[in-house]
Design a protein around this motif. Sequence first.
Motif: not given
Length: 303
Positions: A62-69
Amino acid sequence: MATSLRLSTVILPVRRWHEGAREVWQRAEELGFRTAYTYDHLSWRGTFRDGPWFGALPTLTAAAAATDRLRLGTLVTSPNFRHPVTLAKELISLDDISAGRITLGIGAGGNGFDATALGQKAWTPRERADRFGEFVPLLDRLLSEDVVSHDGVFYSANEVRNIPGCVQRPRLPIAVAATGPRGLRLAARHGQAWVTTGNPKISATGTPAESLAAIRSQAERLSDACAETGRDPSELEKILLTGFTPDRPLDSLDAFVDFAGAHAELGFTEIVLHWPIPDSMFEADQKVFERIATEGPAQLGQG
């Protein structure tokens, strides 16, 4: 400064995703942290055991989908309830979803709640080391090779396919948490990084100076393990997970700069701070924490 020092955080999975957790991970990216890690446990210590606690790998997805860098990772995963075959499949998938932003922190595990959650007796320190010694090399192969078979004492793999493999090549980086001789040799052989929390015997009654000396000794033993395996110790990143030493680096910006600078002189390349959690052992002033995140690197000459 002796080394280039990065600042990261560890976010415990204690909040519902749609009730504040997503915003914490996004805020970590906004503050400029290098990596945001989370613990990989089924539950953890008395403070958190009877409260909310979510799974590490779904949380990181979920964190991967909510962030970019922001880089993401576990700190740490262990064999207590993981098997190399299923863990590798999930990590390869997570590395793909995050576009290559995953670091695997891994340790031998302990005798806490995870150790008996599946109904087994808690392993002795020697049994944990034995399993860890087989777990890490097999996981390394599973993350690096398309097809793996292995018939081990504790773990087996029968023509396991992991295609197309990790986005990061030859595989995602592994950070090995260890202080004993066998674990340090695993870090030297298989790790891109080494992780320590210091010496737990010093945490409760020792001084910051005693803790620093103990960590210096650990780093020296890591260098010895590297020499034994023919590895240049400068090739390994050195990560300090804070919160388990007598120091209080989150009391103020100055306290953090002094703490981080002293450990950078020992060769540490990454300092990891716990995201503040009220009414827990990780309670801290959020404003001070964010000031450390935004101003600390510049104070250390890294900005």
